[in-house]
Design a protein around this motif. Sequence first.
Motif, PDB file in Angstrom:
ATOM      1  N   GLU A  38       9.929   2.539   2.739  1.00  8.17           N
ATOM      2  CA  GLU A  38       9.909   3.072   4.094  1.00  8.17           C
ATOM      3  C   GLU A  38      10.631   4.400   4.145  1.00  8.17           C
ATOM      4  OE1 GLU A  38      11.073   0.955   7.867  1.00  8.17           O
ATOM      5  OE2 GLU A  38      10.524  -0.716   6.537  1.00  8.17           O
ATOM      6  N   ASN A  56       3.016   3.387  -3.972  1.00 11.78           N
ATOM      7  CA  ASN A  56       2.601   2.146  -4.627  1.00 11.78           C
ATOM      8  C   ASN A  56       3.850   1.506  -5.228  1.00 11.78           C
ATOM      9  OD1 ASN A  56       1.736   0.235  -6.515  1.00 11.78           O
ATOM     10  ND2 ASN A  56      -0.237   1.276  -6.731  1.00 11.78           N
ATOM     11  N   LEU A  57       4.237   0.366  -4.684  1.00 16.18           N
ATOM     12  CA  LEU A  57       5.499  -0.254  -5.082  1.00 16.18           C
ATOM     13  C   LEU A  57       5.404  -0.916  -6.453  1.00 16.18           C
ATOM     14  CD1 LEU A  57       8.251  -0.435  -3.715  1.00 16.18           C
ATOM     15  CD2 LEU A  57       7.620  -2.666  -2.843  1.00 16.18           C
ATOM     16  N   THR A  58       4.189  -1.135  -6.932  1.00 14.75           N
ATOM     17  CA  THR A  58       4.020  -1.737  -8.250  1.00 14.75           C
ATOM     18  C   THR A  58       4.180  -0.693  -9.345  1.00 14.75           C
ATOM     19  OG1 THR A  58       2.420  -3.210  -7.245  1.00 14.75           O
ATOM     20  CG2 THR A  58       2.532  -3.231  -9.638  1.00 14.75           C
TER      21      THR A  58
ATOM     22  N   PHE B  22     -14.618 -10.712  -1.976  1.00 15.65           N
ATOM     23  CA  PHE B  22     -13.772 -10.390  -3.122  1.00 15.65           C
ATOM     24  C   PHE B  22     -14.098  -8.999  -3.656  1.00 15.65           C
ATOM     25  CE2 PHE B  22     -13.214 -10.385  -7.750  1.00 15.65           C
ATOM     26  CZ  PHE B  22     -11.839 -10.566  -7.812  1.00 15.65           C
ATOM     27  N   LEU B  26     -11.708  -5.708  -3.789  1.00 14.59           N
ATOM     28  CA  LEU B  26     -11.459  -5.027  -5.064  1.00 14.59           C
ATOM     29  C   LEU B  26     -11.743  -3.540  -4.929  1.00 14.59           C
ATOM     30  CD1 LEU B  26     -10.860  -5.393  -8.091  1.00 14.59           C
ATOM     31  CD2 LEU B  26     -13.279  -5.791  -8.449  1.00 14.59           C
ATOM     32  N   TYR B  31      -6.001  -4.507  -5.013  1.00 21.61           N
ATOM     33  CA  TYR B  31      -5.305  -5.066  -6.178  1.00 21.61           C
ATOM     34  C   TYR B  31      -4.502  -3.998  -6.919  1.00 21.61           C
ATOM     35  CZ  TYR B  31      -8.212  -9.018  -5.137  1.00 21.61           C
ATOM     36  OH  TYR B  31      -8.795 -10.056  -4.487  1.00 21.61           O
ATOM     37  N   GLU B  32      -4.497  -2.771  -6.371  1.00 29.04           N
ATOM     38  CA  GLU B  32      -3.767  -1.673  -7.010  1.00 29.04           C
ATOM     39  C   GLU B  32      -2.254  -1.887  -6.880  1.00 29.04           C
ATOM     40  OE1 GLU B  32      -5.615   1.875  -7.514  1.00 29.04           O
ATOM     41  OE2 GLU B  32      -6.948   0.251  -8.140  1.00 29.04           O
ATOM     42  N   ASP B  33      -1.847  -2.359  -5.724  1.00 29.01           N
ATOM     43  CA  ASP B  33      -0.424  -2.562  -5.484  1.00 29.01           C
ATOM     44  C   ASP B  33      -0.226  -3.983  -4.994  1.00 29.01           C
ATOM     45  OD1 ASP B  33       2.212  -2.479  -4.913  1.00 29.01           O
ATOM     46  OD2 ASP B  33       2.091  -0.979  -3.325  1.00 29.01           O
ATOM     47  N   SER B  34       0.385  -4.817  -5.826  1.00 31.49           N
ATOM     48  CA  SER B  34       0.503  -6.222  -5.445  1.00 31.49           C
ATOM     49  C   SER B  34       1.851  -6.521  -4.798  1.00 31.49           C
ATOM     50  CB  SER B  34       0.305  -7.105  -6.682  1.00 31.49           C
ATOM     51  OG  SER B  34       1.089  -6.634  -7.736  1.00 31.49           O
ATOM     52  N   GLU B  35       2.752  -5.539  -4.736  1.00 30.36           N
ATOM     53  CA  GLU B  35       4.077  -5.804  -4.185  1.00 30.36           C
ATOM     54  C   GLU B  35       4.305  -5.133  -2.831  1.00 30.36           C
ATOM     55  OE1 GLU B  35       7.087  -4.925  -7.241  1.00 30.36           O
ATOM     56  OE2 GLU B  35       5.614  -5.729  -8.646  1.00 30.36           O
ATOM     57  N   GLY B  36       3.792  -3.912  -2.691  1.00 28.65           N
ATOM     58  CA  GLY B  36       4.058  -3.110  -1.498  1.00 28.65           C
ATOM     59  C   GLY B  36       3.666  -3.779  -0.182  1.00 28.65           C
ATOM     60  N   HIS B  39       5.926  -6.046   1.851  1.00 26.76           N
ATOM     61  CA  HIS B  39       7.033  -5.460   2.612  1.00 26.76           C
ATOM     62  C   HIS B  39       6.536  -4.599   3.752  1.00 26.76           C
ATOM     63  CE1 HIS B  39       9.675  -6.906  -0.470  1.00 26.76           C
ATOM     64  NE2 HIS B  39       8.894  -6.365  -1.385  1.00 26.76           N
ATOM     65  N   ARG B  40       5.354  -4.037   3.558  1.00 30.92           N
ATOM     66  CA  ARG B  40       4.799  -3.123   4.550  1.00 30.92           C
ATOM     67  C   ARG B  40       4.607  -3.819   5.891  1.00 30.92           C
ATOM     68  NH1 ARG B  40       2.872   1.792   2.724  1.00 30.92           N
ATOM     69  NH2 ARG B  40       2.685   1.312   0.531  1.00 30.92           N
ATOM     70  N   SER B  43       7.413  -3.609   8.272  1.00 34.80           N
ATOM     71  CA  SER B  43       7.810  -2.288   8.768  1.00 34.80           C
ATOM     72  C   SER B  43       7.239  -2.065  10.161  1.00 34.80           C
ATOM     73  CB  SER B  43       7.283  -1.221   7.814  1.00 34.80           C
ATOM     74  OG  SER B  43       7.041  -0.022   8.507  1.00 34.80           O
ATOM     75  N   GLU B  45       7.337   0.948  11.537  1.00 30.77           N
ATOM     76  CA  GLU B  45       7.196   2.405  11.574  1.00 30.77           C
ATOM     77  C   GLU B  45       6.091   2.828  12.549  1.00 30.77           C
ATOM     78  OE1 GLU B  45       8.492   6.003   9.409  1.00 30.77           O
ATOM     79  OE2 GLU B  45       9.302   4.055   9.848  1.00 30.77           O
TER      80      GLU B  45
END
Lengths: 749, 49
Positions: A38, A56-58, B22, B26, B31-36, B39-40, B43, B45
Amino acid sequence: MSDLREAIDFSSFVRTAEAGRASMDLAIDGVDCAACMEDIEGSMRAVPGIVSARLNLTTHRLRLIWDGDKTNASDLVTALAKGGYRAYPFEQSRVEQEEARRTQWLLKCFGVAGFAAMNIMLLSVSVWSGNVTDMTPETRDFFHWLSALIALPAAAYAGQPFFRSALASMRAGKLNMDFPISLGILLALAMSVVETALHGAEAYFDSAIMLLLFLLTGRYLDQAMRKRTRAAAGNLAALKGEIAQRLGEDGALVAVPVSVLKEGDHILVRPGDRVPADGIVLSGTSEMDTSLVTGETMRARVGSGARVYAGSMNFDGALTVAVTAAGEGTMLDEVARLVEKAGEARSRYRRLADRAARVYAPVVHVTAAATLVVWLLMGAGFHHSIIVAISVLIITCPCALALAVPAVQVVAAGHLFRAGIYLNSADALERLAEIDTVVFDKTGTLTLPDPNVVNASDIAPDLLALATRLAQSSRHPLAHAVARLAPRALPFEGAEEVAGAGVRATVDGVDVRLGSAAFCAADAHAPSSADVSLIYLRYGARQAAIEIRQSLRADARATIALLRARGLDMRIFSGDRPEAVAPIAAQLDIDLAEGGMNPAQKIVAIEALRDQGRKVLMVGDGINDAPALAAAYASLSPITAADLAQAQADAVFLSDRLIPVAQALDITRQSRALMRQNLMLAVLYNAFAVPLAMAGYVTPLIAAAAMSGSSIIVTLNALRMRGVARPTQVERSVASPASLALAAGERRA
Amino acid sequence: MNVLIYLVPLALALGITALFAFMWSLKSGQYEDSEGPAHRILSDEDVKK
């Protein structure tokens, strides 16, 4: 970070799109929590002209899109630096793009196989239960045809990764594991279609598709791990953020990324900078530390006409250098030639899975053929005999065997990743496990790449605090060593650097100086050993001499002892003078240490070890080590290594400690043991299932249960490693952002 | 067993819908960012603006 505050010409990284939009990808350092996301995106959105900022957090990469008229790349990087995030633009390498494309493709295949498997299972379970109750043959045929309708196109699409690889291996004349897999799937499908057409009771569509699904899972996980490692390595390379000061035609100085330098460009190398590219000195004289190039720790004087190599540290004078390619007869040319020759041996390595496949495929195919012949001789009909023979092929289709190795690989690569060890090549895991001899380079490998203060405890704490604050204002490499003692110290206001002498400031009305003995009017101090450099401090009437030396990595002794306890034979091959190598070897209790070796001698020595039947691990960082890294059975480099050396290494470790060498060996040894166990499990499964199949007892239901059962057992066995692999608990060696920044050669001023 | 005439196409249609969903996810880079994204969603914001 002064480098980032100057306007740097990043135009080569910026892509322009329609409507004046520009975009750029940046690698970001220091993203360790969700709040950072953020923070970064918010601060970027606050910049006028930004259209979109997405982190991108990954992969820790930020994509920025902005209005080309309102802001520019250099300002954006500066804005990020002000927020405390080191950022550097980067371009995805071709390899990385290729891997990303392949990951997507595997995921698509996986989706298709998953869809098909679910629907066919639905039909198969109905048939299985229908066969023992009251299903009419017409309904069964209908379900079989439906299964065929789903299975055939799905297999044609989702089986491509295996079919292509099997074809390629056939053309190369070396059968790999994908050949028996493809054959098994194709035969299972073909037989099922024939059976369905003949109104038979048994079809193996479910087995074939499930096999594909299991195997694709393994492939995808393997690929995803590799992609993640590659992205992390790409970020590290980008974050080195090497910048060159290019002299324009008009004599103007422009800061540009090193990757855009061309042959013939003129560059300025300032004191405290690393030489960004190979070249010839046009004007100026200076002292050069070439330890990253040759391993030599004694500084050499260079003047106009001298050749300088990328990675050398410029000490005290500014140089103008003309960039050249590696010309004939230069050291770099020699190294490149040796690397090419040395690398040939390693490419002959055959992977465990492929070796297994070489034995496995003929055995299976002969067994199936023998089954057919025996059943025919026993007077069974041709139709029944061929069904039994094919069911042997299906049941032996190396589901477990093909998962046995990749499942372990994924878990092991994950462990290495978390320990800060990034694999460069896929078969390195297996080669590292077989090592019995370790050869270390000295400079930058056993010792830290940058010199350190060695007598900090002898100096009064208040004087040392003054020195660290004062050192913040100097670009000299020796001052950097002092500044590193307290990275968060604030520089003095109004401190000024006197070129070739030192820095001075006035504190509470008292003059403070840090620099040469003459500059500080200090009494000459007798250094404690020959390879020590001195820097003096003067504060009013008080003075101190600070000793700086390339010191051993903090845990070098412990790690060497640990490796010795593992029964490994250790040696040092160094390019540095023998008298500089001897004390290090003595400290580490390594008897076999040689100094003064050039790249060719290192190769000869490594080949001599190989001829004794040893499997040698080379750990080195210099350009002079690159051929030896390529020639050894396996190789490791610290992240601070020269690019050429890193490219030859099987794996790169991040830490400023030496323990990753032991960790890498422990993890790979464990993984090899598990791989073998898994292969044994797969063989055991076959020993049990094949006689059943040969006797004709294998129905589609049994085939489906046996194959998924064996795959699950093998995968679970691989996951066992997650529990055991906490190998060398000497000290946690995952690099902190601070040590990473140091390792990446960040220059502070 | 006539009910199969409805049920089988229905089952296939559902499966194919899931497959398309699916493929879409894709293609749109989910599937590019599996963590963001985890958390987003926390937010706010976008609400502040």
